[in-house]
Scaffold this motif. Sequence first.
Motif, mmCIF file in Angstrom:
data_model
loop_
_atom_site.group_PDB
_atom_site.id
_atom_site.type_symbol
_atom_site.label_atom_id
_atom_site.label_comp_id
_atom_site.label_asym_id
_atom_site.label_seq_id
_atom_site.Cartn_x
_atom_site.Cartn_y
_atom_site.Cartn_z
ATOM 1 N N UNK A 103 0.807 -1.215 0.000
ATOM 2 C CA UNK A 103 0.000 0.000 0.000
ATOM 3 C C UNK A 103 0.846 1.274 0.000
ATOM 4 N N UNK A 104 2.091 1.156 0.446
ATOM 5 C CA UNK A 104 2.973 2.326 0.485
ATOM 6 C C UNK A 104 4.019 2.308 -0.629
ATOM 7 N N UNK A 105 4.113 1.203 -1.382
ATOM 8 C CA UNK A 105 5.207 1.061 -2.338
ATOM 9 C C UNK A 105 5.008 1.916 -3.580
ATOM 10 N N UNK A 106 6.124 2.416 -4.097
ATOM 11 C CA UNK A 106 6.137 3.103 -5.378
ATOM 12 C C UNK A 106 6.212 2.065 -6.485
ATOM 13 N N UNK A 111 8.954 -3.195 -8.485
ATOM 14 C CA UNK A 111 9.873 -3.773 -9.463
ATOM 15 C C UNK A 111 11.167 -4.261 -8.820
ATOM 16 N N UNK A 112 11.579 -3.609 -7.732
ATOM 17 C CA UNK A 112 12.820 -3.980 -7.060
ATOM 18 C C UNK A 112 12.579 -4.808 -5.805
ATOM 19 N N UNK A 113 11.337 -5.246 -5.635
ATOM 20 C CA UNK A 113 10.990 -5.970 -4.420
ATOM 21 C C UNK A 113 11.277 -7.456 -4.458
ATOM 22 N N UNK A 114 11.875 -7.946 -5.550
ATOM 23 C CA UNK A 114 12.187 -9.364 -5.643
ATOM 24 C C UNK A 114 10.975 -10.246 -5.821
ATOM 25 N N UNK A 196 -9.511 1.359 -22.732
ATOM 26 C CA UNK A 196 -8.791 0.202 -23.254
ATOM 27 C C UNK A 196 -7.749 0.589 -24.291
ATOM 28 N N UNK A 197 -7.819 1.822 -24.795
ATOM 29 C CA UNK A 197 -6.867 2.283 -25.799
ATOM 30 C C UNK A 197 -6.032 3.423 -25.228
ATOM 31 N N UNK A 198 -5.128 3.934 -26.049
ATOM 32 C CA UNK A 198 -4.293 5.102 -25.718
ATOM 33 C C UNK A 198 -3.237 4.800 -24.653
ATOM 34 N N UNK A 199 -2.907 3.548 -24.451
ATOM 35 C CA UNK A 199 -1.807 3.189 -23.562
ATOM 36 C C UNK A 199 -0.538 3.060 -24.389
ATOM 37 N N UNK A 200 0.599 3.375 -23.782
ATOM 38 C CA UNK A 200 1.863 3.151 -24.468
ATOM 39 C C UNK A 200 2.018 1.665 -24.740
ATOM 40 N N UNK A 201 2.742 1.340 -25.775
ATOM 41 C CA UNK A 201 2.998 -0.061 -26.074
ATOM 42 C C UNK A 201 3.735 -0.694 -24.900
ATOM 43 N N UNK A 202 3.220 -1.816 -24.367
ATOM 44 C CA UNK A 202 3.857 -2.423 -23.196
ATOM 45 C C UNK A 202 5.322 -2.767 -23.452
ATOM 46 N N UNK A 203 6.162 -2.519 -22.458
ATOM 47 C CA UNK A 203 7.572 -2.843 -22.544
ATOM 48 C C UNK A 203 7.966 -3.683 -21.352
ATOM 49 N N UNK A 204 8.873 -4.607 -21.585
ATOM 50 C CA UNK A 204 9.479 -5.342 -20.481
ATOM 51 C C UNK A 204 10.426 -4.419 -19.752
ATOM 52 N N UNK A 205 10.306 -4.328 -18.447
ATOM 53 C CA UNK A 205 11.121 -3.407 -17.678
ATOM 54 C C UNK A 205 12.599 -3.749 -17.773
ATOM 55 N N UNK A 206 12.923 -5.025 -17.744
ATOM 56 C CA UNK A 206 14.337 -5.414 -17.716
ATOM 57 C C UNK A 206 15.011 -5.308 -19.066
#
Length: 208
Positions: A103-106, A111-114, A196-206
Motif C-alpha cells: 500500500x505504500x510502495x512506489x 519492481x525492485x521488491x524481488x 482500453x486504448x491510448x496506452x503506451x505499447x507495453x515494454x518489459x522493464x528489464x
Amino acid sequence: MPPKPVTISLRDILQKQEIAFLPLGTPLLQVAGEMGPPRGWITDVYAEPVPLFWVYQGGMELHFEPENPYPLTTVKLSSVGAARGKVARFSYWRRMRIDFPMYESSVSGFLRGGLWDLDKVQIGICTDMLSPALDICVGNLRINFHMTVEDEEVVEQALERPDFDLAQQVALFDPISCFMGAYFLTGDPKLDRMPSTCWTRPHSFSST
C-alpha cells in the motif's frame, strides 16, 4: 462445518499471482462458503438480482460473472480501506499477513521488491484520461497507479523523448504515482484497462 482459519502471505500471492483459497472461476456460493458473508455488496435489483460486487474488510473486493453459477472473475486488493498492522482480516476465517509494503510502495518498489522475473513484467502508461495512469502487468495480475500531476504536458513530453528509456520514465513518474489497487484477473490483465486504448505499447522493464 465452517472452514478452518487460513492466513496467507501478501508477498506470496503477489509472487504467484493467485490466492490459494480464492481460485478465479470459483462459483459464488462456494466463495461464500470459503469467505463467509461480505461486509457489503452492490447490485442492480432490476438488471442483476444477484449481488455481483462484494466488499470485505481489509480492502478486498470480489467481482462475479452475471451468469449462473456466477464464477469469480476478479479479486481486488484496494487502497481504499487498506490493511494496517501486521495482519489484514478479511473475514472470520480468512486473513493476510502484511509481509510486503504494497500500500505504500512506489512503482520501483514493486519492481525492485524481488517479486517477479522482470523479463515477464510489462509496464503501461496512459495520459488520455482525467488522471494519467501507470500499471504493472505480470501473469494475470495488474497493479494500477494514478499520477498526481498538475501539468499533463510534462508526462506527455517525457513519453515522447527519444532519449528516455522506460527505466528513466519510471524513475520520473515514481514520486507522483499513487497505488490504487492490485487486481487478480481471469485472462490478459491488460484487457482490464479503462480506457482500453491510448496506452503506451507495453515494454518489459528489464529490457531497457
